[in-house]
Design an enzyme around this catalytic site. Sequence first.
Site, PDB file in Angstrom:
ATOM      1  N   ARG A 173       1.946   1.063  -0.766  1.00 56.71           N
ATOM      2  CA  ARG A 173       2.992  -0.077  -0.232  1.00 56.71           C
ATOM      3  C   ARG A 173       4.461   0.486   0.023  1.00 56.71           C
ATOM      4  O   ARG A 173       5.393  -0.417  -0.082  1.00 56.71           O
ATOM      5  CB  ARG A 173       3.081  -1.131  -1.364  1.00 56.71           C
ATOM      6  N   SER A 248       1.297 -12.151  -1.780  1.00 58.92           N
ATOM      7  CA  SER A 248       1.672 -11.631  -3.203  1.00 58.92           C
ATOM      8  C   SER A 248       2.912 -11.720  -3.273  1.00 58.92           C
ATOM      9  O   SER A 248       3.739 -11.162  -2.796  1.00 58.92           O
ATOM     10  CB  SER A 248       0.971 -10.227  -3.223  1.00 58.92           C
ATOM     11  N   GLU A 344       7.603  -8.689  -4.498  1.00 60.19           N
ATOM     12  CA  GLU A 344       7.310  -7.989  -3.414  1.00 60.19           C
ATOM     13  C   GLU A 344       8.049  -8.478  -2.135  1.00 60.19           C
ATOM     14  O   GLU A 344       8.521  -7.700  -1.211  1.00 60.19           O
ATOM     15  CB  GLU A 344       5.616  -8.017  -2.758  1.00 60.19           C
TER      16      GLU A 344
HETATM   17  P1  NAP Z   1      -7.331  -8.320  -5.754  1.00 58.25           P
HETATM   18  O1  NAP Z   1      -8.534  -7.940  -4.698  1.00 58.25           O
HETATM   19  O2  NAP Z   1      -7.340  -9.350  -6.588  1.00 58.25           O
HETATM   20  O3  NAP Z   1      -6.737  -6.947  -6.339  1.00 58.25           O
HETATM   21  C1  NAP Z   1      -5.628  -7.153  -7.037  1.00 58.25           C
HETATM   22  C2  NAP Z   1      -5.016  -5.657  -7.567  1.00 58.25           C
HETATM   23  O4  NAP Z   1      -6.451  -5.011  -7.742  1.00 58.25           O
HETATM   24  C3  NAP Z   1      -4.575  -4.840  -6.228  1.00 58.25           C
HETATM   25  O5  NAP Z   1      -3.778  -3.955  -6.458  1.00 58.25           O
HETATM   26  C4  NAP Z   1      -6.062  -3.840  -5.790  1.00 58.25           C
HETATM   27  O6  NAP Z   1      -5.464  -2.660  -5.354  1.00 58.25           O
HETATM   28  C5  NAP Z   1      -6.592  -3.768  -7.286  1.00 58.25           C
HETATM   29  N1  NAP Z   1      -8.032  -3.475  -6.815  1.00 58.25           N
HETATM   30  C6  NAP Z   1      -9.056  -4.532  -6.941  1.00 58.25           C
HETATM   31  N2  NAP Z   1     -10.140  -4.076  -6.689  1.00 58.25           N
HETATM   32  C7  NAP Z   1      -9.924  -2.585  -6.510  1.00 58.25           C
HETATM   33  C8  NAP Z   1     -10.958  -1.462  -6.567  1.00 58.25           C
HETATM   34  N3  NAP Z   1     -12.137  -1.496  -6.424  1.00 58.25           N
HETATM   35  N4  NAP Z   1     -10.255  -0.166  -6.767  1.00 58.25           N
HETATM   36  C9  NAP Z   1      -9.008  -0.219  -6.671  1.00 58.25           C
HETATM   37  N5  NAP Z   1      -8.144  -0.924  -6.955  1.00 58.25           N
HETATM   38  C10 NAP Z   1      -8.522  -2.529  -6.822  1.00 58.25           C
HETATM   39  O7  NAP Z   1      -5.983  -8.528  -4.768  1.00 58.25           O
HETATM   40  P2  NAP Z   1      -5.623  -9.980  -3.466  1.00 58.25           P
HETATM   41  O8  NAP Z   1      -4.384 -10.263  -3.939  1.00 58.25           O
HETATM   42  O9  NAP Z   1      -6.993 -10.683  -3.556  1.00 58.25           O
HETATM   43  O10 NAP Z   1      -5.712  -8.880  -2.065  1.00 58.25           O
HETATM   44  C11 NAP Z   1      -6.683  -8.504  -1.637  1.00 58.25           C
HETATM   45  C12 NAP Z   1      -6.367  -7.248  -1.087  1.00 58.25           C
HETATM   46  O11 NAP Z   1      -5.303  -7.282  -0.126  1.00 58.25           O
HETATM   47  C13 NAP Z   1      -5.877  -6.086  -1.844  1.00 58.25           C
HETATM   48  O12 NAP Z   1      -6.417  -4.770  -1.599  1.00 58.25           O
HETATM   49  C14 NAP Z   1      -4.450  -6.380  -1.978  1.00 58.25           C
HETATM   50  O13 NAP Z   1      -3.840  -5.075  -2.247  1.00 58.25           O
HETATM   51  C15 NAP Z   1      -4.145  -6.527  -0.369  1.00 58.25           C
HETATM   52  N6  NAP Z   1      -2.902  -7.032  -0.044  1.00 58.25           N
HETATM   53  C16 NAP Z   1      -1.965  -6.351   0.573  1.00 58.25           C
HETATM   54  C17 NAP Z   1      -0.635  -6.947   0.663  1.00 58.25           C
HETATM   55  C18 NAP Z   1       0.125  -5.643   1.308  1.00 58.25           C
HETATM   56  O14 NAP Z   1      -0.347  -4.758   1.898  1.00 58.25           O
HETATM   57  N7  NAP Z   1       1.476  -6.112   1.436  1.00 58.25           N
HETATM   58  C19 NAP Z   1      -0.432  -7.960   0.534  1.00 58.25           C
HETATM   59  C20 NAP Z   1      -1.499  -9.099  -0.054  1.00 58.25           C
HETATM   60  C21 NAP Z   1      -2.535  -8.336  -0.319  1.00 58.25           C
HETATM   61  P3  NAP Z   1      -4.855  -2.387  -3.747  1.00 58.25           P
HETATM   62  O15 NAP Z   1      -3.577  -3.169  -3.768  1.00 58.25           O
HETATM   63  O16 NAP Z   1      -4.765  -0.898  -3.941  1.00 58.25           O
HETATM   64  O17 NAP Z   1      -5.919  -2.759  -2.895  1.00 58.25           O
END
Ligand code: NAP
Length: 350
Positions: A173, A248, A344
């Site tokens: 990020r 987020s 963020e």
């Molecule tokens: P989520 O799936 O509830 O996950 C929350 C956190 O857990 C994230 O940091 C995610 O890592 C980690 N995670 C979940 N499953 C994982 C796995 N199997 N292995 C490693 N790490 C894991 O998150 P959410 O808010 O619903 O978002 C879904 C995805 O969209 C996530 O990957 C999140 O990071 C991404 N997202 C990105 C942005 C951005 O780039 N600005 C904004 C919103 C959401 P990761 O962050 O490494 O995936």
Amino acid sequence: MSIRIEENKLLAPLTTLGVGGTARFFVRAETEADVVEAVEHARKNGLGLFVLGGGSNVLVSDDGFDGLVLQIAIRGITGGNASVNERAHDTEGTVIAAAGEDWDEFVRYCVSEDLAGVECLSGIPGSVGGTPVQNVGAYGHEVSETIVSVRCLDRGSGEIVTLSNADCGFSYRTSIFNTTERDRYIVLSATFRLTRGGAAKIAYPELEREMAGREGSLKAVREAVLRLRRRKSMVIEEDDPNSRSAGSFFKNPVVSYDKLDEIRESFENVPFFVFGDRVKIPAAWLIEKSGFAKGFEHGNAGISANHTLAIVNRGNATAAEIVELKEMIQARVAETFAIDLHPEPVFIGF
Ligand code: NAP
């Protein structure tokens, strides 16, 4: 002068959170030349400059911004289709997208062209230009895996430069654009190398479960990701009040194994993910265990009913209410876990 400078432009409608005051001056740049001219205008007139993309990751203060807000609205996607005929045996698909293109439209285009590499990043709001800044990622994929280079205006020298992937210093990020070289470069376009006819990569169990029993085409993965994100109100939609957010609101903290053990002394089933020699703990879990439930309300601000990590504008929220809620959450998480949550979104005019 070819740019049109607007005065006292309301910024709230240009952001997904929909709060905040006006920009003293505002320019919508539709060409690279507009960007150069607006930056020069700000420099000559001693105006602070804020560069706005899709407005999906910003919180504007109620007092607005007492300078020039430059909205990057340069459009255009080249590559993809053209190379199908020209290089029929080439498995590489190089696509250049201008910074003002809507990110999800770009993903949709790539998927429709059978170009693999960004399908897991479906439904992420914002513009193409914002993606290298944050090294946007989801479901185990990051834009840094497919970005070849980023074309930028260097505000220091006034030159247009092309930075290679390595020059961008991508990490989780982050990139040089939001760390060491913050405010130096304005992204004009990005070049992606995608894989024509490549397989979709399904890395996270959550996505794997959603794909169970379905064929793993790029289109099917895109649709699955959109379904997952919609369920969490993380796809911006007019008729979903829980999507009136900046996505987020907090970064997921990365802590030591010692810290994880300390938390485990008081809580069962602590979720975590290995991150190098440390662990990433979902901020949403920390917030819930600190006493905030989905749907929590604080005046016109609140926590999304579908995702604890999103602060929402429940209608006519002020930036002050959003900040109060953010501070309440940070204070309770710090009290409960001795962990500092870092926001963020980018704060404008505070
Ligand atoms: P989520 O799936 O509830 O996950 C929350 C956190 O857990 C994230 O940091 C995610 O890592 C980690 N995670 C979940 N499953 C994982 C796995 N199997 N292995 C490693 N790490 C894991 O998150 P959410 O808010 O619903 O978002 C879904 C995805 O969209 C996530 O990957 C999140 O990071 C991404 N997202 C990105 C942005 C951005 O780039 N600005 C904004 C919103 C959401 P990761 O962050 O490494 O995936």
